[in-house]
Design a protein around this motif. Structure first.
Motif, PDB file in Angstrom:
ATOM      1  N   SER A  98      38.731  59.674 -33.745  1.00  0.00           N
ATOM      2  CA  SER A  98      39.802  58.684 -33.803  1.00  0.00           C
ATOM      3  C   SER A  98      39.840  57.846 -32.527  1.00  0.00           C
ATOM      4  O   SER A  98      39.944  56.627 -32.577  1.00  0.00           O
ATOM      5  CB  SER A  98      41.147  59.380 -34.017  1.00  0.00           C
ATOM      6  OG  SER A  98      42.186  58.436 -34.004  1.00  0.00           O
ATOM      7  N   THR A 148      39.076  53.917 -32.534  1.00  0.00           N
ATOM      8  CA  THR A 148      40.220  53.032 -32.318  1.00  0.00           C
ATOM      9  C   THR A 148      40.299  52.463 -30.917  1.00  0.00           C
ATOM     10  O   THR A 148      40.957  51.453 -30.703  1.00  0.00           O
ATOM     11  CB  THR A 148      41.550  53.756 -32.619  1.00  0.00           C
ATOM     12  OG1 THR A 148      41.693  54.869 -31.721  1.00  0.00           O
ATOM     13  CG2 THR A 148      41.610  54.209 -34.059  1.00  0.00           C
ATOM     14  N   GLN A 149      39.623  53.103 -29.952  1.00  0.00           N
ATOM     15  CA  GLN A 149      39.741  52.629 -28.575  1.00  0.00           C
ATOM     16  C   GLN A 149      38.396  52.268 -27.951  1.00  0.00           C
ATOM     17  O   GLN A 149      38.185  51.127 -27.554  1.00  0.00           O
ATOM     18  CB  GLN A 149      40.434  53.691 -27.714  1.00  0.00           C
ATOM     19  CG  GLN A 149      41.874  53.914 -28.118  1.00  0.00           C
ATOM     20  CD  GLN A 149      42.532  55.001 -27.304  1.00  0.00           C
ATOM     21  OE1 GLN A 149      42.109  55.336 -26.204  1.00  0.00           O
ATOM     22  NE2 GLN A 149      43.597  55.573 -27.842  1.00  0.00           N
TER      23      GLN A 149
END
Length: 90
Positions: A4, A8-9
């Motif tokens: 994740s 997402t980053q």
């Protein structure tokens, strides 16, 4: 959790940095022109600027070579020895 954070980053940030580097190093190049330098399809390069990890790692490396930003790639998977570990190896 790690996937994740990656999706997402880290990956979007990597793509954003790629786009910034392209615009700074080759201000006259749009995605189409730079994709020709990297020798990938425009759609592939577009995915690279989004941080799409399904694009071949070699394509990211070619872009880094063209942008003269390979130093970070050369440090991947390099273990850092502590001074104590280094001394025990001697």
């Amino acid at each position: 959790m790690l996937e994740s954070i990656l999706e997402t980053q880290f990956l979007p940030l990597m793509g954003k940095k790629l786009a910034q580097a392209r615009k700074q190093r080759f201000p006259g190049d749009d995605m189409q022109a730079f994709s020709k330098r990297v020798r990938v399809a425009r759609s592939t390069y577009q995915r690279m600027e989004k941080g799409d990890l399904s694009v071949a790692f070699a394509s990211y490396y070619k872009a880094a070579l063209i942008l003269e930003l390979t130093e970070g790639f050369e440090q991947l998977f390099t273990l850092q020895q502590t001074e104590e570990a280094w001394l025990s190896d001697v």
